[in-house]
Design a protein around this motif. Structure first.
Motif, PDB file in Angstrom:
ATOM      1  N   TRP A  21      28.168 -20.006  40.019  1.00  0.00           N
ATOM      2  CA  TRP A  21      28.937 -19.525  38.886  1.00  0.00           C
ATOM      3  C   TRP A  21      30.348 -20.107  38.784  1.00  0.00           C
ATOM      4  O   TRP A  21      30.937 -20.058  37.709  1.00  0.00           O
ATOM      5  CB  TRP A  21      29.075 -17.974  38.875  1.00  0.00           C
ATOM      6  N   ARG A  40      32.934 -13.433  30.386  1.00  0.00           N
ATOM      7  CA  ARG A  40      31.586 -12.944  30.712  1.00  0.00           C
ATOM      8  C   ARG A  40      30.629 -13.102  29.536  1.00  0.00           C
ATOM      9  O   ARG A  40      29.423 -13.283  29.729  1.00  0.00           O
ATOM     10  CB  ARG A  40      31.660 -11.476  31.138  1.00  0.00           C
ATOM     11  N   ARG A  45      24.810 -13.544  32.354  1.00  0.00           N
ATOM     12  CA  ARG A  45      24.006 -13.158  33.514  1.00  0.00           C
ATOM     13  C   ARG A  45      24.822 -12.957  34.783  1.00  0.00           C
ATOM     14  O   ARG A  45      24.290 -12.547  35.809  1.00  0.00           O
ATOM     15  CB  ARG A  45      22.912 -14.194  33.756  1.00  0.00           C
ATOM     16  N   SER A  47      27.354 -10.893  37.093  1.00  0.00           N
ATOM     17  CA  SER A  47      27.772  -9.495  37.180  1.00  0.00           C
ATOM     18  C   SER A  47      29.295  -9.407  37.084  1.00  0.00           C
ATOM     19  O   SER A  47      30.002 -10.384  37.352  1.00  0.00           O
ATOM     20  CB  SER A  47      27.302  -8.887  38.502  1.00  0.00           C
ATOM     21  N   GLU A 104      13.695 -20.316  31.262  1.00  0.00           N
ATOM     22  CA  GLU A 104      14.810 -19.779  32.041  1.00  0.00           C
ATOM     23  C   GLU A 104      16.163 -20.249  31.524  1.00  0.00           C
ATOM     24  O   GLU A 104      17.207 -19.724  31.925  1.00  0.00           O
ATOM     25  CB  GLU A 104      14.660 -20.145  33.521  1.00  0.00           C
ATOM     26  N   ASP A 107      19.036 -18.370  26.491  1.00  0.00           N
ATOM     27  CA  ASP A 107      19.845 -17.151  26.437  1.00  0.00           C
ATOM     28  C   ASP A 107      20.640 -17.208  25.139  1.00  0.00           C
ATOM     29  O   ASP A 107      21.441 -18.122  24.942  1.00  0.00           O
ATOM     30  CB  ASP A 107      20.765 -17.083  27.653  1.00  0.00           C
TER      31      ASP A 107
END
Length: 225
Positions: A21, A40, A45, A47, A104, A107
């Protein structure tokens, strides 16, 4: 976690930047995000705990400065110099990785965030309007477009809504990423419902993904199998 134990600058830089990340957080900051929730939103994805840890780690190495009130997160000179690294990584990925939109990789939220960032305001109609996105399997989203501002919303903020983009996310991603033209995306099931003049103009309202113009490498068939 133990380091690589090497004097090499590549190894030392990878120790602090190679975590999951981290460079995506840098990418969001380079793209103009400053507040925690905005960062974010471009990486949905991650946290909240992990994002906080990554921001703290970037601040610890002097790449990010936390500014109150807000707070806001700003890249320092050291952080801004990472633009070349992030750009080179993206260029390599766009050129050498398969250009198929795998499940995958799909998004909707970060795609719409990027689409909002890349509005060509000079190409927009004079009057404000809202584009509704009804992408299969995802909640509706609304993009408010004015001659000076673009906002992504979960409901119509009260402006005319002449266009509705519908279809599979894979088709929208393929067009945005530069894998296909808009006509091919239509053949994949993407549609723009509304007045014909506005529907035809819609693709030209955006500057496209920053790396969309990078052509894939000519990989030998046996390597691409």
């Amino acid at each position: 976690m133990a380091g690589y134990g090497q004097f090499c600058a590549v190894a030392r830089a990878h120790e602090v930047l190679g975590g999951r990340w981290t460079l995506l957080v840098v990418r969001e900051l380079l793209c103009g995000s400053r507040r925690f929730n905005d960062i974010r939103r471009g990486i949905p994805r991650i946290s909240r705990t992990m994002l906080s840890e990554r921001l703290q780690a970037l601040a610890a190495i002097g790449a990010v400065e936390r500014v109150e009130p807000g707070p806001e997160y700003l890249l320092t000179k050291a952080g801004r110099e990472l633009a070349g690294l992030v750009g080179a990584l993206g260029h390599w990925g766009q050129r050498w990785l398969p250009r198929r939109a795998e499940a995958e990789d799909l998004d909707l939220e970060p795609l719409l965030v990027d689409l909002r960032r890349r509005v060509d305001f000079d190409a927009l109609p004079r009057d404000p309007l809202v584009v509704r996105f009804e992408i299969r399997g995802h909640p509706q989203h609304f993009l408010l477009l004015t001659p000076a501002e673009a906002s992504l919303c979960t409901h119509n903020p009260g402006f005319p809504e002449p266009l509705c983009v519908q279809g599979p996310l894979a088709a929208l991603v393929a067009w945005w990423r530069g894998d296909t033209g808009f006509a091919e995306a239509r053949r994949m099931g993407l549609t723009v419902q509304g007045p014909r003049v506005l529907a035809r103009a819609f693709p030209g309202w955006f500057l496209r993904y920053q790396l969309a113009g990078i052509a894939p490498a000519a990989v030998p068939a046996e390597l691409d199998a």
